[in-house]
Design a protein around this motif. Structure first.
Motif, mmCIF file in Angstrom:
data_model
loop_
_atom_site.group_PDB
_atom_site.id
_atom_site.type_symbol
_atom_site.label_atom_id
_atom_site.label_comp_id
_atom_site.label_asym_id
_atom_site.label_seq_id
_atom_site.Cartn_x
_atom_site.Cartn_y
_atom_site.Cartn_z
ATOM 1 N N ARG A 1 0.834 -1.200 0.000
ATOM 2 C CA ARG A 1 0.000 0.000 0.000
ATOM 3 C C ARG A 1 0.869 1.251 0.000
ATOM 4 N NH1 ARG A 1 -0.808 2.439 5.071
ATOM 5 N NH2 ARG A 1 0.235 1.389 6.809
ATOM 6 N N TYR A 2 0.220 2.380 -0.296
ATOM 7 C CA TYR A 2 0.883 3.672 -0.336
ATOM 8 C C TYR A 2 0.139 4.630 0.568
ATOM 9 C CZ TYR A 2 1.766 8.435 -1.951
ATOM 10 O OH TYR A 2 2.032 9.771 -2.007
ATOM 11 N N SER A 3 0.881 5.421 1.323
ATOM 12 C CA SER A 3 0.298 6.455 2.164
ATOM 13 C C SER A 3 1.057 7.748 1.938
ATOM 14 C CB SER A 3 0.355 6.056 3.646
ATOM 15 O OG SER A 3 -0.114 7.118 4.464
ATOM 16 N N ALA A 4 0.344 8.813 1.705
ATOM 17 C CA ALA A 4 0.979 10.102 1.438
ATOM 18 C C ALA A 4 1.534 10.743 2.701
ATOM 19 C CB ALA A 4 -0.019 11.055 0.785
ATOM 20 N N ALA A 5 1.153 10.252 3.877
ATOM 21 C CA ALA A 5 1.618 10.824 5.140
ATOM 22 C C ALA A 5 1.839 9.710 6.151
ATOM 23 C CB ALA A 5 0.593 11.838 5.674
ATOM 24 N N VAL A 6 2.641 10.002 7.145
ATOM 25 C CA VAL A 6 2.914 9.029 8.202
ATOM 26 C C VAL A 6 1.658 8.811 9.042
ATOM 27 C CG1 VAL A 6 4.293 8.589 10.272
ATOM 28 C CG2 VAL A 6 5.354 9.624 8.265
ATOM 29 N N GLU A 7 1.363 7.566 9.342
ATOM 30 C CA GLU A 7 0.179 7.212 10.110
ATOM 31 C C GLU A 7 0.585 6.550 11.422
ATOM 32 O OE1 GLU A 7 -1.771 4.592 7.462
ATOM 33 O OE2 GLU A 7 -2.334 6.149 6.023
ATOM 34 N N ALA A 8 -0.266 6.698 12.432
ATOM 35 C CA ALA A 8 0.038 6.139 13.744
ATOM 36 C C ALA A 8 0.179 4.623 13.697
ATOM 37 C CB ALA A 8 -1.058 6.533 14.746
ATOM 38 N N GLY A 9 -0.563 3.974 12.802
ATOM 39 C CA GLY A 9 -0.512 2.524 12.712
ATOM 40 C C GLY A 9 0.813 1.971 12.247
ATOM 41 N N GLU A 10 1.683 2.838 11.741
ATOM 42 C CA GLU A 10 2.988 2.368 11.278
ATOM 43 C C GLU A 10 3.866 1.892 12.431
ATOM 44 O OE1 GLU A 10 4.933 5.074 8.588
ATOM 45 O OE2 GLU A 10 3.017 5.680 7.699
ATOM 46 N N VAL A 11 3.596 2.361 13.634
ATOM 47 C CA VAL A 11 4.359 1.891 14.790
ATOM 48 C C VAL A 11 4.150 0.394 14.968
ATOM 49 C CG1 VAL A 11 4.554 2.018 17.306
ATOM 50 C CG2 VAL A 11 4.352 4.119 15.956
ATOM 51 N N GLU A 12 2.909 -0.049 14.885
ATOM 52 C CA GLU A 12 2.612 -1.470 15.026
ATOM 53 C C GLU A 12 3.258 -2.273 13.906
ATOM 54 O OE1 GLU A 12 -1.364 -3.817 16.419
ATOM 55 O OE2 GLU A 12 -1.497 -2.721 14.526
ATOM 56 N N GLU A 13 3.229 -1.731 12.692
ATOM 57 C CA GLU A 13 3.857 -2.425 11.575
ATOM 58 C C GLU A 13 5.365 -2.563 11.770
ATOM 59 O OE1 GLU A 13 0.737 -1.010 8.058
ATOM 60 O OE2 GLU A 13 2.690 -0.060 8.254
ATOM 61 N N MET A 14 6.006 -1.513 12.274
ATOM 62 C CA MET A 14 7.450 -1.578 12.479
ATOM 63 C C MET A 14 7.798 -2.594 13.560
ATOM 64 S SD MET A 14 10.000 -0.201 10.880
ATOM 65 C CE MET A 14 9.533 1.413 10.234
ATOM 66 N N HIS A 15 6.976 -2.683 14.593
ATOM 67 C CA HIS A 15 7.209 -3.693 15.625
ATOM 68 C C HIS A 15 7.055 -5.101 15.051
ATOM 69 C CE1 HIS A 15 7.728 -1.662 19.543
ATOM 70 N NE2 HIS A 15 7.149 -0.649 18.933
ATOM 71 N N ALA A 16 6.102 -5.266 14.166
ATOM 72 C CA ALA A 16 5.905 -6.587 13.566
ATOM 73 C C ALA A 16 7.077 -6.972 12.673
ATOM 74 C CB ALA A 16 4.600 -6.601 12.759
ATOM 75 N N LEU A 17 7.647 -5.987 11.981
ATOM 76 C CA LEU A 17 8.740 -6.264 11.050
ATOM 77 C C LEU A 17 10.060 -6.514 11.761
ATOM 78 C CD1 LEU A 17 7.954 -3.657 8.266
ATOM 79 C CD2 LEU A 17 8.033 -6.118 7.977
ATOM 80 N N LEU A 18 10.415 -5.626 12.689
ATOM 81 C CA LEU A 18 11.732 -5.690 13.310
ATOM 82 C C LEU A 18 11.758 -6.574 14.545
ATOM 83 C CD1 LEU A 18 12.946 -1.969 13.084
ATOM 84 C CD2 LEU A 18 13.007 -3.763 11.352
ATOM 85 N N GLY A 19 10.607 -6.762 15.165
ATOM 86 C CA GLY A 19 10.574 -7.458 16.444
ATOM 87 C C GLY A 19 10.693 -6.451 17.567
ATOM 88 N N SER A 20 9.749 -6.471 18.489
ATOM 89 C CA SER A 20 9.732 -5.474 19.562
ATOM 90 C C SER A 20 10.985 -5.512 20.417
ATOM 91 C CB SER A 20 8.493 -5.692 20.450
ATOM 92 O OG SER A 20 7.313 -5.417 19.735
ATOM 93 N N GLU A 21 11.619 -6.681 20.511
ATOM 94 C CA GLU A 21 12.824 -6.768 21.324
ATOM 95 C C GLU A 21 13.979 -5.964 20.743
ATOM 96 O OE1 GLU A 21 13.062 -10.332 18.503
ATOM 97 O OE2 GLU A 21 11.542 -9.146 19.551
ATOM 98 N N HIS A 22 13.872 -5.573 19.478
ATOM 99 C CA HIS A 22 14.937 -4.811 18.834
ATOM 100 C C HIS A 22 14.646 -3.325 18.797
ATOM 101 C CE1 HIS A 22 15.865 -8.757 16.581
ATOM 102 N NE2 HIS A 22 16.699 -8.616 17.584
ATOM 103 N N ILE A 23 13.516 -2.883 19.334
ATOM 104 C CA ILE A 23 13.106 -1.485 19.214
ATOM 105 C C ILE A 23 13.238 -0.780 20.557
ATOM 106 C CG2 ILE A 23 11.154 0.052 18.783
ATOM 107 C CD1 ILE A 23 10.237 -1.818 16.612
ATOM 108 N N PHE A 24 13.991 0.297 20.552
ATOM 109 C CA PHE A 24 14.179 1.123 21.740
ATOM 110 C C PHE A 24 13.162 2.266 21.757
ATOM 111 C CE2 PHE A 24 16.722 4.724 23.679
ATOM 112 C CZ PHE A 24 16.490 4.354 24.991
ATOM 113 N N ILE A 25 12.985 2.926 20.623
ATOM 114 C CA ILE A 25 12.004 3.998 20.463
ATOM 115 C C ILE A 25 11.275 3.778 19.148
ATOM 116 C CG2 ILE A 25 11.628 6.487 20.158
ATOM 117 C CD1 ILE A 25 14.307 6.953 21.610
ATOM 118 N N CYS A 26 9.986 3.966 19.145
ATOM 119 C CA CYS A 26 9.219 3.993 17.894
ATOM 120 C C CYS A 26 7.952 4.795 18.130
ATOM 121 C CB CYS A 26 8.875 2.576 17.423
ATOM 122 S SG CYS A 26 8.133 2.550 15.768
#
Length: 608
Positions: free
Chosen positions: A580-605
């Motif tokens: 998908r394409y989004s013209a602006a950053v959305e709050a739901g991208e935080v959940e997507e980044m956690h799913a991709l990288l793994g929450s154990e690897h994220i310090f700030i998001c």
């Protein structure tokens, strides 16, 4: 050893030179998708955690393109440091860098044709290097993008901040110093102009124009090579450190760039009149991947990246209200992401390529990291590719050729924990075959450490803030050898700039939590915000450095919430990436980044 990217395409490279006017030029390297059959050599699929394999000698291309870059790196690290000891160490470093740089091979093919099965039009990324960098110091990231179907132009800036730059016509210019505060932001203005000129050049090559003074290496014909092949609707800018600040200033004022990625930006380099510090003049989404070390308070309770300015940038990029609305922000929004255990040099080639070979030296030069370097570069590339796929209007054809995928279930987390436990227990690194001569260290490591301690005593921790003149104990600029010309009155030397990339030597910088259940992020000051609360295993860690108000009239918002994902939800999010394409950053991208990288690897998001 040969480092190979993960995409379906081989990677072609070509050196670019454009002599624009007398005394002005643009230099860089073009990375692009090439036919898969021209890869350096057939080899079994590489593990994502260790994407290199032993191959026949002279396969691929050497990482170090020319010995002048080794000389430039030596000048950068020892800029304005004089004396016999420094001269000896500089020559040792130049020799070591030349040897390792020539031996390390990259799976890239100079002058290869464009892949016939690549999309007809290629999305474009223009990359800006950091202080002391050059066109090939980020070859891993740039080649990974090219292997996924992107066209990348890595600009070699001619503002004096590169370790070495090859100017059009063949002249070399080595590192020229950082300069005082005014000189620093003046360099950024030059860099932004060069990034715009790079886009102008790519537009001309797409049209097939015969631009005077433009040459491509390896016999490629500039007017015909990229004719009709650049997707000018999908143009992004990216950069690291000084280049991250350059990228942010650029996309805040130039709407031709549809997306921006700033890797651990050094915010002090943003010039004060830039819209990036007030209000974006564009609707361009911005991803800030800040290192862990630069997003925890140092010994002075400050963020090394420039915490107050980071909050200004987040406020300026915020998407709020409609265009023209009184007091409303019109940016495309931003995401601030930090990977646990990452350092300022996680994003460059040094650690993944040479971390295991010369880890002792990199640590002494301030180029080490707590995070496994191969895992760190993989997580960074995944975050970058995901953000580009979300915020560039890619066509179905462009999406179809991309094969990147998130980190598999295996990670280096256990190895990092074991290393931390060994460090905490005071265990010495494993020794070599002659380690009985130097118990716990080994002969070569012991001798090397002895020479470094003897010739280059460790300096005090550098406070990377603007203004105030040089740190105590620094000499004024000394006359140069050529004609008695004065070298720039730098705020810092190259060695101190490299040291600034380290976590603080003071315990105030706190531990590096690799799992959120084990440690909390240190509490910040007003600029850094307040650390969040550690979650349980499998949830997001702390989300610190985000609790302060983000600009005049802005409301205070939470730093970010722990993200607990069920296996089903994580699988669902991972299956939907690059669709998908989004013209602006959305709050739901935080959940997507956690799913991709793994929450154990994220310090700030978090997003704004």
């Amino acid at each position: 050893m040969v480092w190979s990217p993960f995409g379906r395409f081989a990677v072609g490279i070509a050196e670019v030179e454009w002599l624009r006017t007398a005394g002005q030029g643009l230099s860089g390297r073009l990375y692009y998708p090439a036919p898969s059959e021209v890869k350096a050599a057939a080899a079994p699929p590489a593990s994502w955690l260790r994407p290199w394999t032993w191959r026949r000698p002279f396969q691929g291309v050497p990482w170090l393109w020319d010995v002048q870059y080794a000389r430039g790196l030596g000048k950068f690290l020892f800029f304005r440091l004089h004396g016999f000891g420094y001269d000896v160490l500089k020559q040792m470093l130049v020799a070591l860098n030349t040897t390792l740089g020539k031996a390390q091979r990259m799976d890239m093919v100079p002058g290869a044709p464009l892949a016939p099965d690549a999309p007809q039009q290629l999305p474009l990324v223009i990359f800006s290097h950091g202080l002391g960098g050059n066109r090939f110091l980020y070859s891993i990231i740039c080649s990974e993008l090219a292997s996924q179907g992107y066209l990348v132009l890595a600009v070699e800036h001619n503002d004096g901040s590169a370790s070495a730059v090859r100017l059009p016509g063949g002249e070399w210019r080595l590192y020229g110093g950082l300069g005082d505060e005014e000189a620093q932001v003046a360099k950024t203005r030059v860099r932004v102009r060069e990034m715009k000129a790079a886009l102008h050049l790519m537009q001309a090559l797409h049209r097939g124009d015969r631009v005077p003074g433009v040459e491509l290496s390896d016999g490629l014909d500039a007017p015909s090579f990229l004719r009709g092949r650049v997707d000018l609707r999908c143009v992004a800018a990216a950069g690291h450190s000084y280049g991250g600040a350059t990228t942010t200033a650029l996309i805040s004022e130039d709407p031709l760039f549809r997306c921006g990625v700033a890797l651990d930006p050094w915010w002090y380099a943003v010039y004060p009149e830039s819209p990036a510090l007030d209000r974006f003049q564009t609707r361009t989404p911005l991803l800030i991947v800040g290192s862990h070390d630069w997003n925890v308070p140092n010994a002075w309770n400050q963020l090394s990246c420039g915490g107050e300015r980071q909050q200004k940038v987040l406020a300026a990029a915020r998407q709020q209200g409609e265009k023209g609305q009184e007091g409303g922000r019109t940016g495309g929004g931003a995401m601030l992401l930090s990977i646990s255990g990452s350092s300022h040099n996680t994003f460059a080639d040094f650690l993944p390529l040479f971390g295991q070979k010369t880890g002792w030296l990199l640590e002494r030069l301030g180029l080490s990291a707590r995070l496994d370097p191969v895992l760190g570069i993989h997580l960074s590339c995944t975050a970058l590719l995901h953000f580009l796929s979300l915020h560039l209007p890619l066509t179905p054809e462009q999406r179809a050729v991309q094969t990147w995928e998130p980190a598999k279930g295996h990670s280096a987390l256990d190895a990092i924990k074991a290393r931390d436990a060994a460090d905490a227990a005071g265990a010495a690194p494993a020794g070599g075959p002659l380690s009985w001569l130097f118990p716990g260290r080994g002969l070569m490591l012991g001798l090397s450490d002895f020479l470094i301690d003897l010739l280059l005593p460790k300096r005090g921790t550098f406070r990377p803030v603007s203004g105030g003149g040089p740190p105590p104990g620094m000499d004024k600029a000394k006359p140069a050898a050529n004609g008695g010309a004065q070298e720039p009155d730098d705020v810092v030397t190259g060695a101190e700039a490299a040291e600034a990339a380290l976590p603080s030597a003071d315990p105030a910088s706190g531990p590096h939590p690799h799992a959120p259940s084990e440690a909390l992020a240190p509490e910040g000051n007003g600029a850094a915000g307040t650390a969040g609360t550690a979650g349980t295993a499998g949830t997001a860690g702390t989300a610190g450095a985000a609790g302060a108000a983000v600009g005049a009239g802005a409301t205070t918002e939470p730093a970010g919430l722990a993200v607990a994902l069920s296996p089903e939800r994580r699988a669902e999010l991972r299956a939907s990436v690059n669709s998908r394409y989004s013209a602006a950053v959305e709050a739901g991208e935080v959940e997507e980044m956690h799913a991709l990288l793994g929450s154990e690897h994220i310090f700030i998001c978090r997003t704004v």
